[in-house]
Every structure is written in structure tokens, then in C-alpha cells.
Scaffold this motif. Structure first.
Motif, PDB file in Angstrom:
ATOM      1  N   LYS A  20     -12.176  44.374 -63.100  1.00  0.00           N
ATOM      2  CA  LYS A  20     -11.693  43.257 -62.310  1.00  0.00           C
ATOM      3  C   LYS A  20     -10.250  43.543 -61.894  1.00  0.00           C
ATOM      4  CE  LYS A  20     -14.581  39.803 -64.653  1.00  0.00           C
ATOM      5  NZ  LYS A  20     -14.593  38.557 -65.459  1.00  0.00           N
ATOM      6  N   GLU A  21      -9.800  42.856 -60.860  1.00  0.00           N
ATOM      7  CA  GLU A  21      -8.469  43.131 -60.330  1.00  0.00           C
ATOM      8  C   GLU A  21      -7.379  42.870 -61.373  1.00  0.00           C
ATOM      9  OE1 GLU A  21      -6.643  45.022 -57.390  1.00  0.00           O
ATOM     10  OE2 GLU A  21      -8.767  44.470 -57.389  1.00  0.00           O
ATOM     11  N   GLU A  22      -7.547  41.808 -62.166  1.00  0.00           N
ATOM     12  CA  GLU A  22      -6.528  41.527 -63.188  1.00  0.00           C
ATOM     13  C   GLU A  22      -6.528  42.591 -64.288  1.00  0.00           C
ATOM     14  OE1 GLU A  22     -10.012  38.571 -63.803  1.00  0.00           O
ATOM     15  OE2 GLU A  22      -8.841  39.423 -62.146  1.00  0.00           O
ATOM     16  N   GLU A  23      -7.716  43.163 -64.564  1.00  0.00           N
ATOM     17  CA  GLU A  23      -7.792  44.243 -65.549  1.00  0.00           C
ATOM     18  C   GLU A  23      -7.079  45.487 -65.038  1.00  0.00           C
ATOM     19  OE1 GLU A  23     -11.983  43.551 -67.915  1.00  0.00           O
ATOM     20  OE2 GLU A  23     -12.119  44.321 -65.869  1.00  0.00           O
ATOM     21  N   LYS A  24      -7.226  45.752 -63.741  1.00  0.00           N
ATOM     22  CA  LYS A  24      -6.563  46.909 -63.152  1.00  0.00           C
ATOM     23  C   LYS A  24      -5.042  46.782 -63.271  1.00  0.00           C
ATOM     24  CE  LYS A  24     -10.118  47.925 -59.669  1.00  0.00           C
ATOM     25  NZ  LYS A  24     -10.408  48.024 -58.216  1.00  0.00           N
ATOM     26  N   MET A  25      -4.527  45.596 -62.973  1.00  0.00           N
ATOM     27  CA  MET A  25      -3.083  45.401 -63.021  1.00  0.00           C
ATOM     28  C   MET A  25      -2.554  45.523 -64.447  1.00  0.00           C
ATOM     29  SD  MET A  25      -2.365  45.212 -59.933  1.00  0.00           S
ATOM     30  CE  MET A  25      -0.610  44.933 -60.176  1.00  0.00           C
ATOM     31  N   GLU A  26      -3.315  44.982 -65.405  1.00  0.00           N
ATOM     32  CA  GLU A  26      -2.898  45.081 -66.808  1.00  0.00           C
ATOM     33  C   GLU A  26      -2.887  46.534 -67.268  1.00  0.00           C
ATOM     34  OE1 GLU A  26      -4.477  43.810 -71.262  1.00  0.00           O
ATOM     35  OE2 GLU A  26      -5.325  42.819 -69.495  1.00  0.00           O
ATOM     36  N   LEU A  27      -3.940  47.264 -66.913  1.00  0.00           N
ATOM     37  CA  LEU A  27      -4.022  48.676 -67.295  1.00  0.00           C
ATOM     38  C   LEU A  27      -2.921  49.489 -66.623  1.00  0.00           C
ATOM     39  CD1 LEU A  27      -7.891  49.204 -67.158  1.00  0.00           C
ATOM     40  CD2 LEU A  27      -6.462  49.384 -69.204  1.00  0.00           C
ATOM     41  N   MET A  28      -2.626  49.183 -65.359  1.00  0.00           N
ATOM     42  CA  MET A  28      -1.592  49.924 -64.640  1.00  0.00           C
ATOM     43  C   MET A  28      -0.220  49.704 -65.279  1.00  0.00           C
ATOM     44  SD  MET A  28      -0.864  52.080 -62.330  1.00  0.00           S
ATOM     45  CE  MET A  28      -2.400  52.196 -61.416  1.00  0.00           C
ATOM     46  N   GLN A  29       0.034  48.478 -65.739  1.00  0.00           N
ATOM     47  CA  GLN A  29       1.281  48.210 -66.455  1.00  0.00           C
ATOM     48  C   GLN A  29       1.393  49.097 -67.694  1.00  0.00           C
ATOM     49  OE1 GLN A  29       3.859  46.413 -65.797  1.00  0.00           O
ATOM     50  NE2 GLN A  29       3.316  44.792 -64.361  1.00  0.00           N
ATOM     51  N   THR A  36      -1.931  56.491 -72.801  1.00  0.00           N
ATOM     52  CA  THR A  36      -2.980  57.426 -72.381  1.00  0.00           C
ATOM     53  C   THR A  36      -4.371  56.793 -72.427  1.00  0.00           C
ATOM     54  OG1 THR A  36      -3.086  58.310 -74.640  1.00  0.00           O
ATOM     55  CG2 THR A  36      -1.669  59.467 -73.067  1.00  0.00           C
ATOM     56  N   ASP A  37      -4.605  55.903 -73.391  1.00  0.00           N
ATOM     57  CA  ASP A  37      -5.912  55.234 -73.460  1.00  0.00           C
ATOM     58  C   ASP A  37      -6.133  54.361 -72.225  1.00  0.00           C
ATOM     59  OD1 ASP A  37      -6.497  56.386 -75.890  1.00  0.00           O
ATOM     60  OD2 ASP A  37      -5.713  54.704 -77.065  1.00  0.00           O
ATOM     61  N   ALA A  38      -5.101  53.655 -71.816  1.00  0.00           N
ATOM     62  CA  ALA A  38      -5.195  52.812 -70.622  1.00  0.00           C
ATOM     63  C   ALA A  38      -5.459  53.667 -69.385  1.00  0.00           C
ATOM     64  CB  ALA A  38      -3.908  52.009 -70.434  1.00  0.00           C
ATOM     65  N   ARG A  39      -4.836  54.840 -69.364  1.00  0.00           N
ATOM     66  CA  ARG A  39      -5.028  55.759 -68.228  1.00  0.00           C
ATOM     67  C   ARG A  39      -6.478  56.207 -68.122  1.00  0.00           C
ATOM     68  NH1 ARG A  39      -1.920  59.302 -65.156  1.00  0.00           N
ATOM     69  NH2 ARG A  39      -2.901  61.287 -64.644  1.00  0.00           N
ATOM     70  N   GLU A  40      -7.078  56.592 -69.253  1.00  0.00           N
ATOM     71  CA  GLU A  40      -8.471  57.025 -69.255  1.00  0.00           C
ATOM     72  C   GLU A  40      -9.405  55.886 -68.835  1.00  0.00           C
ATOM     73  OE1 GLU A  40      -9.740  60.056 -69.713  1.00  0.00           O
ATOM     74  OE2 GLU A  40      -7.673  60.790 -69.785  1.00  0.00           O
ATOM     75  N   THR A  41      -9.133  54.691 -69.339  1.00  0.00           N
ATOM     76  CA  THR A  41      -9.954  53.531 -68.986  1.00  0.00           C
ATOM     77  C   THR A  41      -9.841  53.228 -67.500  1.00  0.00           C
ATOM     78  OG1 THR A  41      -9.636  52.579 -71.195  1.00  0.00           O
ATOM     79  CG2 THR A  41     -10.382  51.082 -69.452  1.00  0.00           C
ATOM     80  N   PHE A  42      -8.628  53.336 -66.969  1.00  0.00           N
ATOM     81  CA  PHE A  42      -8.391  53.044 -65.556  1.00  0.00           C
ATOM     82  C   PHE A  42      -9.101  54.066 -64.676  1.00  0.00           C
ATOM     83  CE2 PHE A  42      -6.154  52.756 -61.559  1.00  0.00           C
ATOM     84  CZ  PHE A  42      -5.855  51.412 -61.441  1.00  0.00           C
ATOM     85  N   ILE A  43      -9.026  55.336 -65.049  1.00  0.00           N
ATOM     86  CA  ILE A  43      -9.693  56.384 -64.272  1.00  0.00           C
ATOM     87  C   ILE A  43     -11.194  56.141 -64.235  1.00  0.00           C
ATOM     88  CG2 ILE A  43     -10.293  58.840 -64.217  1.00  0.00           C
ATOM     89  CD1 ILE A  43      -7.483  59.427 -65.313  1.00  0.00           C
ATOM     90  N   ARG A  44     -11.784  55.918 -65.407  1.00  0.00           N
ATOM     91  CA  ARG A  44     -13.229  55.703 -65.473  1.00  0.00           C
ATOM     92  C   ARG A  44     -13.633  54.430 -64.713  1.00  0.00           C
ATOM     93  NH1 ARG A  44     -17.387  57.881 -67.863  1.00  0.00           N
ATOM     94  NH2 ARG A  44     -19.209  56.647 -68.414  1.00  0.00           N
ATOM     95  N   GLY A  45     -12.786  53.427 -64.765  1.00  0.00           N
ATOM     96  CA  GLY A  45     -13.086  52.177 -64.080  1.00  0.00           C
ATOM     97  C   GLY A  45     -12.957  52.251 -62.571  1.00  0.00           C
ATOM     98  N   ASN A  46     -12.411  53.364 -62.062  1.00  0.00           N
ATOM     99  CA  ASN A  46     -12.259  53.524 -60.615  1.00  0.00           C
ATOM    100  C   ASN A  46     -13.069  54.692 -60.052  1.00  0.00           C
ATOM    101  OD1 ASN A  46     -10.036  51.669 -59.273  1.00  0.00           O
ATOM    102  ND2 ASN A  46      -9.341  52.111 -61.356  1.00  0.00           N
TER     103      ASN A  46
END
Length: 259
Positions: A20-29, A36-46
Motif C-alpha cells: 500500500k502507498e502508506e507502507e511504501k512511504m514507511e519503508l522508504m523512510q 537493509t530489511d526495509a530495503r529488501e521488503t521494498f524491492i520485493r513489494g515493487n
């Protein structure tokens, strides 16, 4: 390129997560804080974004796995350079970068090679043409361009023909004071613009959030061009129900797209 595959590079595309868009913004922060965990999650989520982009190159003879990997490189570059303070959707920023990365790959792997001197001639002709248009408020002839830069018109025509296929639209044709002029800047396409492409991807993301029945009704109504009566008959429910479901689905999509 071969037909769309369920598994690409060992990734089961049918089971990719959708953020979701709010999840993307939280992960990007968190990514900006070197998580690094947030980065992996963000990559897979996109990764669905990459899949959407590579389908644009379905006419290419390149292997879909290779295009997917190159697209992922573009995705990672977009993540590294995304500025959350600009207030734009990540997909709006990422899609042109992914497309550019794939185009560079296709250009560099093209078996046709154009000499540097031919490219220089073509670039001079393109820039001179633009300068003459600004000066005279009309399209110049090849002879006028040739006279302006002191090159035979035959050489200009040959050079322009030579660059049409292998040269990337993002390759600079002129640089002055840090400002670059690219071939893309010379081309106008009112139908297949990058903006339209991004909007189409946003629309797909909005539809993914609908329930199965709502999504099917929207597809039948607006992508297959069926009437509410035809949809109602196919789904064995009343037209009034179709109308109500359709309105709720469109309201939900509009709410997502306006966030």
C-alpha cells in the motif's frame, strides 16, 4: 520476447506482494536510515512494477528473464535516488528509470553499430533543425540545415537514417552549461507518453485492490466494452446490482488514485 511467464528468474510472479502507498512511504523512510530489511521488503513489494514495465517490451526478441533483471537494476537505482520530500508517488519516479535502464540495455546489445562521426553529424543536424525552427517559426528544409552546419545534405540524410534504430532516445545530442538536449526532447507522441504509461500502471494498482467480482465487472465494462445488461446476464445477477457494484468499485479506485 516470449509470452508472459509465471516464474521469472526463479521468482513466482503470481505470489508477489503488493504494498500500500502508506507502507511504501514507511519503508522508504527506514531505507533512508540504512535499514537493509526495509530495503529488501521494498524491492520485493515493487517487483510488480518491473513486470508491468517489461511487458511494454513484449515485441523485443530479448529473453524475459534478462529484461526482468535489467528492470530490477533500474528499480534499485530509483530506490537509491528517490527523494521522499518531493511528494510524488514512487511509481511515477521509478517507471521512467526502469524504462531507461532497459532501453540502454537493448541499445548496448544491438548488433548494429553506428560510427561516432555519423552520430555527431546526426546530433548537429537535430540541434540545428531546432534552432532554425525557433528562429524562423517553421520547419527548415534539409538544404537549410546542411547550409547552416556546412555539411552535404546527402551526408545529413544518411546520418539521420543511421541513428534511427540503434540510438537510445535518452542519449544526449547536445550539452551546454550543464543542460543536456536528448533525442527524446525532439520527439512528441500524444498517445504513448510516459505520463500515460504511469497513469495506466496506477490504474492497474487501483484495480488490484478490488475484490474479484468488482475487478471482473470493471474489466468487462471498461476494458471489454460490455453494457451493464450484458454483464448482468453473464454473471447471473440483476442490472441494478451491477450498477451498484460498479459505482462502489469506481469510488474505491478514485479514492486510491487521489491519495
Amino acid at each position: 520476447m516470449a509470452g508472459f511467464k509465471v516464474e521469472i528468474c526463479g521468482v513466482n510472479t503470481s505470489k508477489l506482494p503488493l504494498l500500500k502507498e502508506e507502507e511504501k512511504m514507511e519503508l522508504m523512510q527506514r531505507i533512508k536510515e540504512n535499514d537493509t530489511d526495509a530495503r529488501e521488503t521494498f524491492i520485493r513489494g515493487n517487483l510488480r512494477l518491473v513486470l508491468s514495465v517489461i511487458q511494454r517490451f513484449s515485441s523485443s526478441s530479448e529473453n524475459v528473464d534478462d529484461l526482468f533483471q535489467v528492470g530490477c537494476i533500474g528499480l534499485i537505482k530509483a530506490i537509491d535516488n528517490f527523494d521522499i520530500s518531493q511528494g510524488v508517488r514512487f511509481s511515477t519516479y521509478a517507471v521512467p528509470m526502469i524504462i531507461g535502464e532497459i532501453r540502454r540495455y537493448l541499445r548496448d546489445n544491438n548488433s548494429i553499430r553506428v560510427s561516432r562521426s555519423l552520430r555527431d553529424t546526426a546530433y548537429k543536424a537535430i540541434y540545428t533543425r531546432e534552432a532554425l525552427i525557433r528562429r524562423n517559426n517553421r520547419e527548415p528544409t534539409v538544404m537549410e540545415v546542411a547550409s547552416e552546419i556546412g555539411i552535404n545534405k546527402e551526408d545529413i540524410v544518411f546520418a539521420m537514417d543511421a541513428i534511427q534504430s540503434p540510438v537510445s532516445l535518452y542519449e544526449p545530442v547536445y550539452t551546454e552549461g550543464g543542460d543536456k538536449l536528448c533525442i527524446m526532447d525532439q520527439v512528441k507522441d500524444t498517445k504513448n507518453t510516459e505520463t500515460a504509461w504511469v497513469e495506466n500502471i496506477a490504474l492497474q494498482e487501483a484495480m488490484e485492490r478490488l475484490g474479484a467480482r468488482e475487478k471482473r465487472i470493471i474489466e468487462m465494462r471498461f476494458f471489454q466494452g460490455k453494457t451493464q445488461m450484458e454483464v448482468a446476464k453473464e454473471l447471473a445477477i440483476s442490472q441494478a446490482q451491477i450498477s451498484r457494484i460498479e459505482k462502489m468499485a469506481l469510488r474505491s479506485m478514485k479514492s486510491y488514485l487521489s491519495q
